[in-house]
Scaffold this motif. Structure first.
Motif, PDB file in Angstrom:
ATOM      1  N   GLU A   1       1.240  -3.910   4.883  1.00 27.96           N
ATOM      2  CA  GLU A   1       0.873  -2.582   5.404  1.00 27.96           C
ATOM      3  C   GLU A   1       1.973  -2.051   6.307  1.00 27.96           C
ATOM      4  OE1 GLU A   1      -0.460   0.081   5.267  1.00 27.96           O
ATOM      5  OE2 GLU A   1      -2.631   0.125   5.374  1.00 27.96           O
ATOM      6  N   ASP A   2       2.173  -0.751   6.234  1.00 25.65           N
ATOM      7  CA  ASP A   2       3.170  -0.111   7.091  1.00 25.65           C
ATOM      8  C   ASP A   2       2.689  -0.036   8.538  1.00 25.65           C
ATOM      9  OD1 ASP A   2       1.132   1.659   6.409  1.00 25.65           O
ATOM     10  OD2 ASP A   2       2.447   3.252   5.713  1.00 25.65           O
TER      11      ASP A   2
ATOM     12  N   VAL B   1       0.865  -1.180   0.000  1.00 24.95           N
ATOM     13  CA  VAL B   1       0.000   0.000   0.000  1.00 24.95           C
ATOM     14  C   VAL B   1       0.906   1.236   0.000  1.00 24.95           C
ATOM     15  CG1 VAL B   1      -1.937   1.124   1.125  1.00 24.95           C
ATOM     16  CG2 VAL B   1      -1.655  -1.351   1.343  1.00 24.95           C
TER      17      VAL B   1
HETATM   18 MG    MG Z   1      -0.456   3.317   4.640  1.00 22.84          MG
END
Ligand code: MG
Ligand code: IMP
Length: 209
Positions: A120-121, A62
């Motif tokens: 995802e971070d 993302v």
């Molecule tokens: Mg993000």
């Protein structure tokens, strides 16, 4: 002495000095160090390698935050993974999501029959992730799991169901290793608390060590 921005004898301007990010007052307490990040990413890579043996995953990053994590994680996975990216924007203020998500860039690949691993971070409210999961699940993947590098403690109103998670962190706004404040600080090699100007003026502890 020549002042920054003024012409030198040779007629060339001297660029103004730019403080290194690590001494920038916006960069607060380190939450996850570079060494901790690298070790954890290696461990996650080894776990994913074992779990996905014989069915290499498609890593869905993302943008933009997850691109640093994804590129390190992909190199820690000893399988012929595929990679694709999505860009989403969540409506809300600079530091809080509303949960209303808009797709700015969709995937290039068709998910049908693929083992999809969303990368995802950071998970804050969990609303972005829960939207993405529903959206990608509707595209008939063979399986759909999530790896999140950072999860903020106690803020999620939705069930996250994360297959892999890197670190639980306190609910501060953080920067570095892909995470930004107004597009800056993504390239810090560690994760630190972002000190907003108001906090700095109030005398909050500064420094990144
Ligand atoms: Mg993000
Ligand atoms: P959520 O929908 O509230 O879980 O927010 C998820 C997205 O907001 C993340 O993928 C990030 O892009 C962004 N975000 C949430 N918390 C932070 C933070 O502390 N620093 C930078 N970005 C954040």
């Amino acid at each position: 002495m020549t002042q920054p921005g003024t012409a030198t004898d040779a007629g060339r301007p001297v660029p103004p000095p730019v403080a290194p990010q690590e001494v920038d007052p916006a960069v607060g307490r380190v939450v996850v160090s570079e060494a901790e990040l690298q070790q954890r990413v290696r461990d996650l890579g080894a776990q994913i390698t074992a779990d996905y043996a014989g069915r290499p995953p498609l890593l869905v990053g993302v943008l933009k935050g997850a691109c640093f994590f994804l590129s390190d994680l992909a190199r820690a996975i000893d399988l012929p993974v595929e990679i694709d990216f999505m860009a989403v924007s969540s409506y809300g203020s600079a530091t809080h999501t509303s949960g209303v998500v808009r797709i700015l860039k969709d995937l290039d690949l068709d998910l049908t029959g693929r083992h999809v691993l969303i990368v995802e971070d950071i998970v804050d409210s969990g609303l972005t992730l829960s939207y993405l999961r529903r959206n990608l699940a509707a595209r008939q993947p063979a399986s759909l799991q999530v790896v999140a590098l950072l999860v903020k403690d106690g803020l999620q109103s939705v069930d996250l169901d994360l297959a892999y998670e890197g670190f639980r962190i306190p609910p501060d706004f953080v920067i570095g290793y892909g995470l930004d404040a107004a597009e800056r600080y993504r390239n810090l090699p560690f994760v630190a608390v972002y000190q907003e100007p108001a906090q700095r003026e109030a005398g909050a502890t500064l420094g990144s060590s």
